[in-house]
Design an enzyme around this catalytic site. Structure first.
Site, PDB file in Angstrom:
ATOM      1  N   GLY A  12      13.704  32.938  59.666  1.00 15.46           N
ATOM      2  CA  GLY A  12      14.786  32.839  58.681  1.00 15.46           C
ATOM      3  C   GLY A  12      15.790  33.954  58.931  1.00 15.46           C
ATOM      4  N   LYS A 206      10.745  45.134  43.514  1.00 18.78           N
ATOM      5  CA  LYS A 206      12.199  45.356  43.379  1.00 18.78           C
ATOM      6  C   LYS A 206      12.951  44.040  43.288  1.00 18.78           C
ATOM      7  CE  LYS A 206      13.417  44.122  47.595  1.00 18.78           C
ATOM      8  NZ  LYS A 206      14.420  43.144  48.023  1.00 18.78           N
TER       9      LYS A 206
HETATM   10  P1  NAD Z   1      14.849  33.014  54.564  1.00 17.60           P
HETATM   11  O1  NAD Z   1      15.076  33.308  53.151  1.00 17.60           O
HETATM   12  O2  NAD Z   1      16.023  32.897  55.454  1.00 17.60           O
HETATM   13  O3  NAD Z   1      13.938  31.692  54.476  1.00 17.60           O
HETATM   14  C1  NAD Z   1      14.052  30.558  55.103  1.00 17.60           C
HETATM   15  C2  NAD Z   1      12.953  30.386  56.145  1.00 17.60           C
HETATM   16  O4  NAD Z   1      11.840  29.670  55.591  1.00 17.60           O
HETATM   17  C3  NAD Z   1      13.459  29.571  57.309  1.00 17.60           C
HETATM   18  O5  NAD Z   1      13.041  30.124  58.517  1.00 17.60           O
HETATM   19  C4  NAD Z   1      12.805  28.233  57.072  1.00 17.60           C
HETATM   20  O6  NAD Z   1      12.624  27.513  58.260  1.00 17.60           O
HETATM   21  C5  NAD Z   1      11.477  28.649  56.511  1.00 17.60           C
HETATM   22  N1  NAD Z   1      10.759  27.576  55.840  1.00 17.60           N
HETATM   23  C6  NAD Z   1      11.236  26.634  54.986  1.00 17.60           C
HETATM   24  N2  NAD Z   1      10.242  25.810  54.599  1.00 17.60           N
HETATM   25  C7  NAD Z   1       9.115  26.261  55.218  1.00 17.60           C
HETATM   26  C8  NAD Z   1       7.758  25.833  55.207  1.00 17.60           C
HETATM   27  N3  NAD Z   1       7.360  24.779  54.477  1.00 17.60           N
HETATM   28  N4  NAD Z   1       6.867  26.532  55.939  1.00 17.60           N
HETATM   29  C9  NAD Z   1       7.246  27.604  56.657  1.00 17.60           C
HETATM   30  N5  NAD Z   1       8.516  28.048  56.704  1.00 17.60           N
HETATM   31  C10 NAD Z   1       9.431  27.376  55.994  1.00 17.60           C
HETATM   32  O7  NAD Z   1      13.786  33.986  55.240  1.00 17.60           O
HETATM   33  P2  NAD Z   1      13.905  35.567  55.487  1.00 17.60           P
HETATM   34  O8  NAD Z   1      15.196  36.091  54.991  1.00 17.60           O
HETATM   35  O9  NAD Z   1      13.527  35.785  56.902  1.00 17.60           O
HETATM   36  O10 NAD Z   1      12.790  36.151  54.491  1.00 17.60           O
HETATM   37  C11 NAD Z   1      11.428  36.284  54.820  1.00 17.60           C
HETATM   38  C12 NAD Z   1      10.832  37.429  54.038  1.00 17.60           C
HETATM   39  O11 NAD Z   1      11.533  38.630  54.365  1.00 17.60           O
HETATM   40  C13 NAD Z   1      10.937  37.295  52.506  1.00 17.60           C
HETATM   41  O12 NAD Z   1       9.749  37.747  51.913  1.00 17.60           O
HETATM   42  C14 NAD Z   1      12.085  38.216  52.140  1.00 17.60           C
HETATM   43  O13 NAD Z   1      11.957  38.760  50.843  1.00 17.60           O
HETATM   44  C15 NAD Z   1      11.939  39.298  53.186  1.00 17.60           C
HETATM   45  N6  NAD Z   1      13.174  40.064  53.450  1.00 17.60           N
HETATM   46  C16 NAD Z   1      14.379  39.448  53.600  1.00 17.60           C
HETATM   47  C17 NAD Z   1      15.514  40.205  53.855  1.00 17.60           C
HETATM   48  C18 NAD Z   1      16.880  39.597  54.016  1.00 17.60           C
HETATM   49  O14 NAD Z   1      17.885  40.307  53.911  1.00 17.60           O
HETATM   50  N7  NAD Z   1      16.995  38.309  54.312  1.00 17.60           N
HETATM   51  C19 NAD Z   1      15.396  41.580  54.005  1.00 17.60           C
HETATM   52  C20 NAD Z   1      14.149  42.185  53.869  1.00 17.60           C
HETATM   53  C21 NAD Z   1      13.049  41.398  53.587  1.00 17.60           C
HETATM   54  P1  13P Z   2      17.251  39.632  48.791  1.00 12.81           P
HETATM   55  O1  13P Z   2      16.142  38.690  49.156  1.00 12.81           O
HETATM   56  O2  13P Z   2      17.503  39.719  47.306  1.00 12.81           O
HETATM   57  O3  13P Z   2      18.513  39.324  49.568  1.00 12.81           O
HETATM   58  O4  13P Z   2      16.783  41.080  49.231  1.00 12.81           O
HETATM   59  C1  13P Z   2      16.765  41.398  50.589  1.00 12.81           C
HETATM   60  C2  13P Z   2      15.948  42.617  50.821  1.00 12.81           C
HETATM   61  O5  13P Z   2      14.756  42.595  50.634  1.00 12.81           O
HETATM   62  C3  13P Z   2      16.656  43.835  51.266  1.00 12.81           C
HETATM   63  O6  13P Z   2      15.760  44.847  51.641  1.00 12.81           O
END
Ligand code: NAD
Ligand code: 13P
Length: 352
Positions: A12, A206
């Protein structure tokens, strides 16, 4: 010794950026294989092409991280079992609701010497009580699992703006140092603390506070109110973490995973953004609807985390101790209006 092989489970928004970061280091560090495999949950794009094929053709995740080259050594792989089979370093980074299913599919099919790290913010609530995602991975796969959390809005890191992150580890410092090596970069400064639960709970909780901050933005209550909500939220994060795991350290809340992640998410995150829209619409449009419309396939973690936290609070009789956490869930589920965020989110200092 043999070179480490890294697979990133997830692609993602953050999964793609993490792959880019790791791939750049894997090329430079001789103790890692150049190739970084990235498991892609396959989907068909509007033009009929497969996402994983497009990623491999143009080196870009056109759906979740458009406009950013991942590095030629990132190989997208839609076959989960194949993607993890040869790796001894597994990086888990999917929305938290999918982890259990993924682990069940790969249990017994990974290397015995594999090490894991979770970048996932969230928790599961089971009959026996709350289960952190790193514990779920450890239990399902019978491997050690560290965590990496921090003030890390993925889109900002994708254009190489400076940020910091925190690795949480349990006992083995050498393993933690190996993960720091893999992630650390001049624009991504990583430090390690021996407090896996504290780091993971910071990252998880958070997101609930960010929903509250979004409500405040939607209600146009201003900066002082938002700062108050962040402070009360941080106090509840610390109290909740320590009640669940007395080993959690105060100092962890001052690391990137603590106060810094709280601030960035309450200013610029997706949870904040969707909660603002929810409050602007007076709670009349559901989070599911807003998520689908505003995030185009990316997933919110805060709404489900608020529900999971609420279940823990209810089971343990702690609801009154955590009025902000409880109120966020009551608002998300439609029992209270968004304005309840300042009416019910306690004012008396129960924890100092
Ligand atoms: P995202 O929010 O972009 O999520 C979408 C992903 O989920 C895609 O890869 C999609 O293919 C996948 N998906 C959808 N349905 C699915 C299924 N049934 N099985 C498996 N995968 C499926 O993902 P992200 O931003 O990479 O977030 C992943 C984790 O990282 C989360 O816990 C989020 O809190 C954390 N995170 C995100 C950020 C950010 O800025 N995006 C930053 C730090 C931490
Ligand atoms: P959001 O999923 O609210 O965008 O937060 C991203 C994140 O975890 C930044 O560290």
């Amino acid at each position: 010794g043999a070179k480490s092989r890294v697979t990133v489970v997830g692609s993602g928004n953050w999964g793609s950026v993490a792959s880019k970061l790791i791939a750049s280091n894997a090329l430079k560090l001789p103790s890692f294989h150049d190739e970084v495999r990235m498991w892609v949950f396959e989907e068909t794009l509007p033009n009929g092409e497969k996402l994983s094929e497009v990623i491999n053709q143009i080196n870009e995740n056109v759906k979740y991280l458009p406009g950013i080259k991942l590095g030629k050594n990132v190989v997208a792989d839609p076959d989960l079992e194949h993607a993890v089979r040869d790796a001894n370093m597994l990086v888990f980074v999917t929305p938290h609701q999918f982890v259990e299913g993924i682990c069940k599919r790969i249990a017994g099919k990974i290397r015995k010497d594999a090490e894991a790290i979770s970048l996932i913010k969230g928790m599961e609530v089971k009959m026996e009580g709350p289960c952190m995602i790193s514990s779920l991975i450890s239990q399902e796969l019978q491997i050690n699992c560290c965590v990496l959390m921090g003030a890390n809005i993925a889109n900002e890191i994708s254009v190489e703006k400076f940020s910091e992150a925190t690795v949480g580890y349990r006992g083995n410092k050498e393993i933690a140092e190996r993960w720091v090596q893999l992630f650390n970069h001049p624009y991504f400064m990583v430090s390690a603390v021996q407090d896996v639960e504290g780091v993971e709970l910071c990252g998880t909780l958070k997101n609930v506070v960010a929903i509250a901050a979004g409500f405040v933005d939607g209600l146009e209550m201003g900066n002082n109110t938002k700062a108050a909500i962040m402070r009360i939220g941080l106090r509840e994060m610390k109290a909740f973490s320590k009640l669940l795991f007395p080993s959690v350290k105060d100092s962890t809340f001052f690391e990137s995973c603590g106060v810094a992640d709280l601030i960035t998410t309450c200013l610029g995150g997706r949870n904040r953004k969707c909660a603002e829209a929810f409050a602007r619409n007076g709670g009349k449009r559901s989070f599911d609807e807003l998520e689908a419309e505003m995030l185009q396939g990316q997933k919110l973690q805060g709404v489900s985390t608020a529900k999971e936290v609420y279940e823990v609070l209810r089971h343990r009789g702690w609801l009154e101790l955590f009025p902000l956490f409880a109120t966020v869930h009551e608002i998300c589920s439609g029992h209270y209006p968004p304005s309840a965020i300042v009416e019910y989110s306690d004012h008396t200092p129960k924890f100092s």
